[in-house]
Scaffold this motif. Structure first.
Motif, PDB file in Angstrom:
ATOM      1  N   LYS A   5       8.178   9.683 -15.974  1.00  0.00           N
ATOM      2  CA  LYS A   5       7.004   8.806 -15.933  1.00  0.00           C
ATOM      3  C   LYS A   5       7.361   7.452 -15.314  1.00  0.00           C
ATOM      4  CE  LYS A   5       3.233   6.989 -18.666  1.00  0.00           C
ATOM      5  NZ  LYS A   5       2.581   6.874 -19.957  1.00  0.00           N
ATOM      6  N   GLU A   6       8.501   6.898 -15.706  1.00  0.00           N
ATOM      7  CA  GLU A   6       8.942   5.615 -15.140  1.00  0.00           C
ATOM      8  C   GLU A   6       9.196   5.744 -13.642  1.00  0.00           C
ATOM      9  OE1 GLU A   6      11.276   3.685 -18.995  1.00  0.00           O
ATOM     10  OE2 GLU A   6      12.327   5.091 -17.678  1.00  0.00           O
ATOM     11  N   LYS A   7       9.824   6.840 -13.245  1.00  0.00           N
ATOM     12  CA  LYS A   7      10.091   7.065 -11.821  1.00  0.00           C
ATOM     13  C   LYS A   7       8.783   7.223 -11.045  1.00  0.00           C
ATOM     14  CE  LYS A   7      12.909   9.933  -8.754  1.00  0.00           C
ATOM     15  NZ  LYS A   7      13.435   8.943  -7.894  1.00  0.00           N
ATOM     16  N   ALA A   8       7.817   7.939 -11.622  1.00  0.00           N
ATOM     17  CA  ALA A   8       6.512   8.107 -10.971  1.00  0.00           C
ATOM     18  C   ALA A   8       5.804   6.761 -10.823  1.00  0.00           C
ATOM     19  CB  ALA A   8       5.648   9.083 -11.768  1.00  0.00           C
ATOM     20  N   ASN A   9       5.838   5.957 -11.876  1.00  0.00           N
ATOM     21  CA  ASN A   9       5.221   4.623 -11.815  1.00  0.00           C
ATOM     22  C   ASN A   9       5.886   3.755 -10.758  1.00  0.00           C
ATOM     23  OD1 ASN A   9       3.312   5.174 -13.784  1.00  0.00           O
ATOM     24  ND2 ASN A   9       4.561   4.337 -15.444  1.00  0.00           N
ATOM     25  N   GLN A  10       7.209   3.857 -10.676  1.00  0.00           N
ATOM     26  CA  GLN A  10       7.951   3.088  -9.679  1.00  0.00           C
ATOM     27  C   GLN A  10       7.583   3.534  -8.261  1.00  0.00           C
ATOM     28  OE1 GLN A  10      12.262   3.684  -9.483  1.00  0.00           O
ATOM     29  NE2 GLN A  10      12.501   1.458  -9.311  1.00  0.00           N
ATOM     30  N   THR A  11       7.453   4.832  -8.057  1.00  0.00           N
ATOM     31  CA  THR A  11       7.080   5.357  -6.739  1.00  0.00           C
ATOM     32  C   THR A  11       5.670   4.909  -6.359  1.00  0.00           C
ATOM     33  OG1 THR A  11       8.525   7.270  -7.035  1.00  0.00           O
ATOM     34  CG2 THR A  11       6.790   7.457  -5.363  1.00  0.00           C
ATOM     35  N   LYS A  12       4.733   5.004  -7.294  1.00  0.00           N
ATOM     36  CA  LYS A  12       3.358   4.580  -7.031  1.00  0.00           C
ATOM     37  C   LYS A  12       3.309   3.093  -6.683  1.00  0.00           C
ATOM     38  CE  LYS A  12      -1.339   4.722  -8.809  1.00  0.00           C
ATOM     39  NZ  LYS A  12      -2.244   5.161  -9.872  1.00  0.00           N
ATOM     40  N   LYS A  13       4.059   2.296  -7.426  1.00  0.00           N
ATOM     41  CA  LYS A  13       4.102   0.854  -7.169  1.00  0.00           C
ATOM     42  C   LYS A  13       4.709   0.575  -5.801  1.00  0.00           C
ATOM     43  CE  LYS A  13       5.561  -3.535  -9.061  1.00  0.00           C
ATOM     44  NZ  LYS A  13       6.354  -4.277 -10.003  1.00  0.00           N
ATOM     45  N   LEU A  14       5.753   1.288  -5.443  1.00  0.00           N
ATOM     46  CA  LEU A  14       6.388   1.122  -4.134  1.00  0.00           C
ATOM     47  C   LEU A  14       5.394   1.423  -3.019  1.00  0.00           C
ATOM     48  CD1 LEU A  14       8.856   0.760  -2.230  1.00  0.00           C
ATOM     49  CD2 LEU A  14       9.296   3.212  -2.564  1.00  0.00           C
ATOM     50  N   ILE A  15       4.679   2.533  -3.140  1.00  0.00           N
ATOM     51  CA  ILE A  15       3.689   2.895  -2.117  1.00  0.00           C
ATOM     52  C   ILE A  15       2.653   1.792  -1.989  1.00  0.00           C
ATOM     53  CG2 ILE A  15       1.812   4.494  -1.546  1.00  0.00           C
ATOM     54  CD1 ILE A  15       3.576   6.714  -2.887  1.00  0.00           C
ATOM     55  N   PHE A  16       2.165   1.290  -3.117  1.00  0.00           N
ATOM     56  CA  PHE A  16       1.175   0.219  -3.099  1.00  0.00           C
ATOM     57  C   PHE A  16       1.728  -1.037  -2.421  1.00  0.00           C
ATOM     58  CE2 PHE A  16      -0.514  -3.639  -5.113  1.00  0.00           C
ATOM     59  CZ  PHE A  16      -1.807  -3.576  -4.622  1.00  0.00           C
ATOM     60  N   LEU A  49      -0.007  12.536  -4.134  1.00  0.00           N
ATOM     61  CA  LEU A  49       0.095  12.689  -5.590  1.00  0.00           C
ATOM     62  C   LEU A  49      -0.527  11.488  -6.300  1.00  0.00           C
ATOM     63  CD1 LEU A  49       3.752  13.968  -6.171  1.00  0.00           C
ATOM     64  CD2 LEU A  49       1.627  15.204  -6.659  1.00  0.00           C
ATOM     65  N   TYR A  50      -0.448  10.328  -5.665  1.00  0.00           N
ATOM     66  CA  TYR A  50      -0.884   9.083  -6.302  1.00  0.00           C
ATOM     67  C   TYR A  50      -2.201   8.537  -5.759  1.00  0.00           C
ATOM     68  CZ  TYR A  50       3.914   9.338  -7.867  1.00  0.00           C
ATOM     69  OH  TYR A  50       5.092   9.767  -8.420  1.00  0.00           O
ATOM     70  N   TYR A  51      -2.480   8.776  -4.489  1.00  0.00           N
ATOM     71  CA  TYR A  51      -3.662   8.197  -3.845  1.00  0.00           C
ATOM     72  C   TYR A  51      -4.367   9.234  -2.983  1.00  0.00           C
ATOM     73  CZ  TYR A  51      -1.397   3.814  -5.144  1.00  0.00           C
ATOM     74  OH  TYR A  51      -0.805   2.800  -5.841  1.00  0.00           O
ATOM     75  N   ASP A  52      -5.708   9.178  -2.977  1.00  0.00           N
ATOM     76  CA  ASP A  52      -6.500  10.076  -2.123  1.00  0.00           C
ATOM     77  C   ASP A  52      -6.566   9.573  -0.687  1.00  0.00           C
ATOM     78  OD1 ASP A  52      -7.092  11.612  -4.337  1.00  0.00           O
ATOM     79  OD2 ASP A  52      -8.999  10.610  -4.715  1.00  0.00           O
ATOM     80  N   SER A  53      -6.453   8.241  -0.537  1.00  0.00           N
ATOM     81  CA  SER A  53      -6.649   7.623   0.774  1.00  0.00           C
ATOM     82  C   SER A  53      -6.129   6.191   0.738  1.00  0.00           C
ATOM     83  CB  SER A  53      -8.148   7.597   1.111  1.00  0.00           C
ATOM     84  OG  SER A  53      -8.825   6.790   0.158  1.00  0.00           O
ATOM     85  N   LYS A  54      -6.168   5.535   1.883  1.00  0.00           N
ATOM     86  CA  LYS A  54      -5.835   4.104   1.930  1.00  0.00           C
ATOM     87  C   LYS A  54      -6.840   3.321   1.090  1.00  0.00           C
ATOM     88  CE  LYS A  54      -6.115   3.223   6.287  1.00  0.00           C
ATOM     89  NZ  LYS A  54      -6.039   2.569   7.603  1.00  0.00           N
ATOM     90  N   GLU A  55      -8.108   3.737   1.160  1.00  0.00           N
ATOM     91  CA  GLU A  55      -9.162   3.052   0.403  1.00  0.00           C
ATOM     92  C   GLU A  55      -8.876   3.084  -1.097  1.00  0.00           C
ATOM     93  OE1 GLU A  55     -13.862   3.758  -0.486  1.00  0.00           O
ATOM     94  OE2 GLU A  55     -13.233   3.925   1.605  1.00  0.00           O
ATOM     95  N   THR A  56      -8.377   4.202  -1.565  1.00  0.00           N
ATOM     96  CA  THR A  56      -8.061   4.338  -2.989  1.00  0.00           C
ATOM     97  C   THR A  56      -6.982   3.343  -3.400  1.00  0.00           C
ATOM     98  OG1 THR A  56      -8.618   6.670  -2.887  1.00  0.00           O
ATOM     99  CG2 THR A  56      -7.375   5.960  -4.794  1.00  0.00           C
ATOM    100  N   ILE A  57      -6.024   3.102  -2.533  1.00  0.00           N
ATOM    101  CA  ILE A  57      -4.988   2.105  -2.831  1.00  0.00           C
ATOM    102  C   ILE A  57      -5.645   0.760  -3.099  1.00  0.00           C
ATOM    103  CG2 ILE A  57      -3.081   0.752  -1.857  1.00  0.00           C
ATOM    104  CD1 ILE A  57      -2.193   3.253  -0.377  1.00  0.00           C
ATOM    105  N   ILE A  58      -6.549   0.385  -2.237  1.00  0.00           N
ATOM    106  CA  ILE A  58      -7.214  -0.912  -2.385  1.00  0.00           C
ATOM    107  C   ILE A  58      -8.057  -0.932  -3.656  1.00  0.00           C
ATOM    108  CG2 ILE A  58      -8.855  -2.530  -1.345  1.00  0.00           C
ATOM    109  CD1 ILE A  58      -6.302  -2.278   0.297  1.00  0.00           C
ATOM    110  N   LYS A  59      -8.903   0.063  -3.846  1.00  0.00           N
ATOM    111  CA  LYS A  59      -9.833   0.062  -4.984  1.00  0.00           C
ATOM    112  C   LYS A  59      -9.114   0.098  -6.327  1.00  0.00           C
ATOM    113  CE  LYS A  59     -12.459   3.568  -4.178  1.00  0.00           C
ATOM    114  NZ  LYS A  59     -13.485   4.592  -4.019  1.00  0.00           N
ATOM    115  N   GLU A  60      -8.212   1.037  -6.490  1.00  0.00           N
ATOM    116  CA  GLU A  60      -7.562   1.214  -7.789  1.00  0.00           C
ATOM    117  C   GLU A  60      -6.484   0.172  -8.055  1.00  0.00           C
ATOM    118  OE1 GLU A  60      -6.102   5.169  -8.304  1.00  0.00           O
ATOM    119  OE2 GLU A  60      -8.074   6.063  -7.990  1.00  0.00           O
TER     120      GLU A  60
END
Length: 195
Positions: A5-16, A49-60
């Motif tokens: 879970k921590e690794k997934a959160n870190q990956t999602k944060k990195l992508i953002f 796995l984390y985002y549907d699109s670039k727009e989702t990054i911005i919105k969420e």
């Protein structure tokens, strides 16, 4: 060692973080999902796995990062402060403006645009995403406000902050969001909050 879970959160944060950096550097429309993945060192499948699109990054993520940022501000500078409630509320609201300037005008404008469009489709979850609003509500609830309805004060202050951000976006950054915003916030807070 990190758990999954921590690794997934870190990956999602990195992508953002990579996406925001690229959006601010090259412009939202000039950045592809492939660019984001390449810069972040992740596969496209990982992105999806984390985002549907670039727009989702911005919105969420705009909401999630704003929540994290304001919770940190609250804990670090407001929660145990001996300052009066007018000062605490002003600090909290000005922190929203600082977050917007840190994110940049394009990201903030896109967040408004995408989330307003979502509201038109009746799929809006704006108020559920803004969990930090409970902190502002508590500050207002604990403050002396005279005869004015506290939910009205909350709505007035939140509307002012959103209006200031919208003015900053519409002016293409030619409105000094922090200085002008702080002044407007202080005036409205002093109108409603008694120390």
């Amino acid at each position: 060692m990190m758990n999954r879970k921590e690794k997934a959160n870190q990956t999602k944060k990195l992508i953002f973080e990579v996406a925001v950096t690229l959006f601010n550097r090259f412009g939202y429309d000039n950045v592809t999902i492939s660019n984001i993945c390449e810069e972040a060192g992740v596969a496209k499948g990982t992105f999806y796995l984390y985002y549907d699109s670039k727009e989702t990054i911005i919105k969420e993520s705009y909401y999630q990062d704003l929540d994290s940022y304001l919770n940190a501000v609250f804990q670090e500078t407001i929660e145990n402060s001996k300052a009066d409630y007018a000062s605490k509320i002003t600090t909290f609201l000005v922190a929203e403006l600082h977050f917007a300037t840190d994110m940049g005008i394009e990201i903030t404008t896109l967040a408004y645009s995408f989330n307003l469009r979502e509201a038109l489709s009746k799929k809006n979850s704006h108020f559920q995403k803004r969990t930090f609003s409970a902190l502002l509500s508590k500050l207002i609830e604990d403050a002396k406000t005279g005869d004015v309805d506290k939910p009205f004060i909350f709505t007035a202050l939140e509307s002012l902050v959103r209006g200031l951000m919208a003015t900053w976006c519409f002016s293409e950054g030619n409105f000094d969001l922090i200085t002008g915003g702080r002044s407007a916030i202080q005036d409205l807070v002093q109108l409603y909050i008694r120390n």
